[in-house]
Design a protein around this motif. Structure first.
Motif, mmCIF file in Angstrom:
data_model
loop_
_atom_site.group_PDB
_atom_site.id
_atom_site.type_symbol
_atom_site.label_atom_id
_atom_site.label_comp_id
_atom_site.label_asym_id
_atom_site.label_seq_id
_atom_site.Cartn_x
_atom_site.Cartn_y
_atom_site.Cartn_z
ATOM 1 N N GLU A 127 45.431 42.004 43.987
ATOM 2 C CA GLU A 127 44.905 43.264 44.503
ATOM 3 C C GLU A 127 43.964 42.991 45.684
ATOM 4 O O GLU A 127 43.401 41.894 45.803
ATOM 5 N N VAL A 212 49.026 47.106 46.389
ATOM 6 C CA VAL A 212 48.961 46.770 44.971
ATOM 7 C C VAL A 212 49.891 45.589 44.721
ATOM 8 O O VAL A 212 50.853 45.360 45.471
ATOM 9 N N ALA A 251 52.133 50.305 39.645
ATOM 10 C CA ALA A 251 51.531 50.880 40.845
ATOM 11 C C ALA A 251 51.444 52.396 40.741
ATOM 12 O O ALA A 251 50.450 53.009 41.155
#
Length: 551
Positions: A127, A212, A251
């Motif tokens: 991330e 993500v 996500a």
């Protein structure tokens, strides 16, 4: 006479950590002895293994033949050899992990000259994390690249992608409605150049609308001097699909979760930081207050969050009636939380310890917490050396070791003097602060003088806030009309937490100026913890001696 035997896993863990950090530090100065140490430790391990097996077989043969041989003199020698065996095992693990880490930190492998590369095709393996005020850092795995003259090459390796902060923060705005689709490019699993699907994706570019783990992007920019960092241009990358449907599902849930919490203002930002390790919606003054008050560990995902999630799931799982079903429900909730929140060194440590302890109970064993911690440390260093060099890894293991070693000693010294609940909270905070003081001072340069008191005051408030948030989230999903009222209550709790953290943040901090002062203060803080352990041991011996002996 009472004997204190050091568990083998403790010897292995200490040796693995010592060799890992020692060899890694030496490698940073240009030394190249890691492979030699690994080979030597491995050969020594083999020799000692053969020797111990031979001694064991010879002992059994002598006992079967009833040979009157005094073997008491062999016990110290065998203990020394066993100690050397376990130390060699730890040295082999630590040196092997350093070798693996050095391979991972090499520049990417490609036929293109790195200074000429202008576009990367990469998959996000983590991330976004702030890297200063101008960039966010994202670890990525390379798939392909293109150079100045539109030359296309395959590529492999892991690099750090530095994305301008404005691009990442722009995707966090409250006006986002959905994640970018990749209808054509999702079918291109390899995402190689010169394929019809990839060409179609480039003809119909879709800007990245969310960052993500699991996404595949085409990023424009250039490599840094070392070849391990790629600086993206201030242009949104092209979205090229997902590495798996599971990553896309994760996500989607993270995006929907962020969108819901955005409506709760500052309270939603704190919940997002506690549940997803993302401080995007948290005000800068709140982050600074937690950091200056010595409470930064609360905003970082850790075993405390995992414990609260597991306990809440355990209580909720009791509706199934059977205790074992509730335990399995709690374990599943913990795994689901780690999958959703994303891998972090502290979360991996806590999850691994839960798994080791559960495996021990399934085998009818009750391993002590220190042995479980040492086992997880050994496994973590062996399989994830890149995490072992992060500050979060060191603080996570150091804090838990301090709670077990120093905190337990402080609790025994305070027993009977203050209420048990308060003694447990204070001893845990003191133990963690004393053990991690050398790490914090060397990495940050200062330490909050009121960190122990602040932790004892604010941590319970944050725990209550987190549990309340876990209750409010499903209520808001089931009954959307209650969301504003729930948000109002959570924001009231947030203001209480912020005022408490801000109060402790205004207190003075301890900031040694020179390197010698830092070393002296670090040694003094750690020595206080050692003194607590010694005093607790002496107190326990005196208490045991005061009891009458049974004859």
């Amino acid at each position: 006479m009472e004997r204190h035997v050091v568990p083998p896993i403790t010897v292995i863990a200490v040796a693995a950590a010592a060799f890992f950090y020692g060899l890694y530090t030496f490698a940073q100065t240009g030394g190249r002895v890691t492979s030699f140490v690994f080979i030597t430790a491995f050969l020594l391990l083999c020799v000692l293994s053969v020797f111990l097996i031979a001694v064991s077989v010879a002992g059994k043969l002598l006992s079967q033949g009833r040979v009157g041989v005094r073997s008491s003199w062999k016990k110290p020698a065998l203990s020394t050899i066993r100690f050397a065996f376990f130390a060699a095992a730890g040295a082999a693990i630590g040196s092997y992990s350093v070798c693996t880490l050095q391979r991972e930190q090499r520049p990417p492998q490609t036929l293109a000259a790195l200074p000429t590369v202008r576009t990367l095709i990469a998959e996000l393996t983590g991330e976004p994390v702030p890297a200063g005020s101008d960039y966010y850092r994202i670890p990525v795995k390379l798939i392909a690249c293109s150079a100045d003259r539109d030359e296309q090459f395959s590529a492999s390796g892991i690099v750090q992608l530095f994305v301008p902060a404005a691009l990442v923060r722009g995707t966090y705005s409250g006006g986002i409605t959905r994640i970018g689709r990749a209808e054509q490019s999702e079918m291109a699993a390899p995402l190689l150049h010169r394929t019809a699907v990839f060409a179609e994706a480039l003809r119909n570019p879709q800007e990245c609308r969310f960052y993500v783990r699991g996404m595949r992007l085409a990023v424009q920019g250039k490599f840094g001097k070392t070849g391990t960092v790629f600086y993206a241009r201030p242009v949104q990358p092209v979205f090229l699909g997902w590495n798996s449907p599971l990553s896309r599902l994760r996500a989607f849930f993270r995006f929907a979760f962020m969108r819901m919490l955005y409506g709760w203002g500052n309270a939603g930002g704190l919940l997002l930081a506690l549940l997803a390790a993302d401080k995007a919606f948290l005000p800068a003054e709140c982050i600074a207050a937690f950091r200056n008050a010595g409470l930064a560990h609360i905003l970082a995902l850790s075993g405390m969050h995992l414990s609260l999630i597991g306990t809440a799931a355990l209580q909720g799982g009791r509706m199934f009636g059977h205790k074992s079903r509730a335990a399995w429900f709690s374990l599943a909730a913990v795994f689901l939380f780690v999958w959703f929140a994303g891998a972090a060194p502290s979360l991996n440590r806590a999850l691994g310890m839960v798994c080791i302890a559960a495996a021990g109970r399934a085998l009818g064993l009750k391993p002590p917490p220190l042995s479980v911690l040492c086992a997880m440390l050994t496994v973590h260093i062996a399989i994830a050396g890149a995490e072992a060099i992060t500050l979060g890894f060191m603080l996570s293991y150091g804090a838990y070791a301090g709670i077990i070693i120093f905190g337990d000693a402080c609790a025994r010294l305070m027993a009977g003097k203050i209420p048990p609940a308060l003694a447990g909270s204070i001893s845990a905070s003191v133990g963690a602060q004393l053990f991690t003081a050398p790490i914090v001072i060397s990495a940050i340069g200062n330490i909050a003088a009121a960190g122990v008191i602040a932790s004892c005051m604010v941590s319970p408030l944050v725990s209550v806030f987190l549990i309340a948030g876990l209750i409010c989230i499903p209520l808001a999903l089931i009954f959307p009309f209650t969301s504003p009222l729930l948000g109002y209550g959570l924001n009231a709790a947030y203001r209480i937490i912020f005022v408490a953290a801000d109060f402790f943040a205004r207190l003075p901090v301890i900031a040694p100026e020179s390197g010698i002062q830092r070393a002296i203060f670090s040694a003094a803080a750690f020595a206080v913890g050692v003194c607590c352990v010694v005093l607790a041991y002496v107190q326990r011996k005196r208490t045991a001696a005061a009891f009458p002996r049974l004859t």
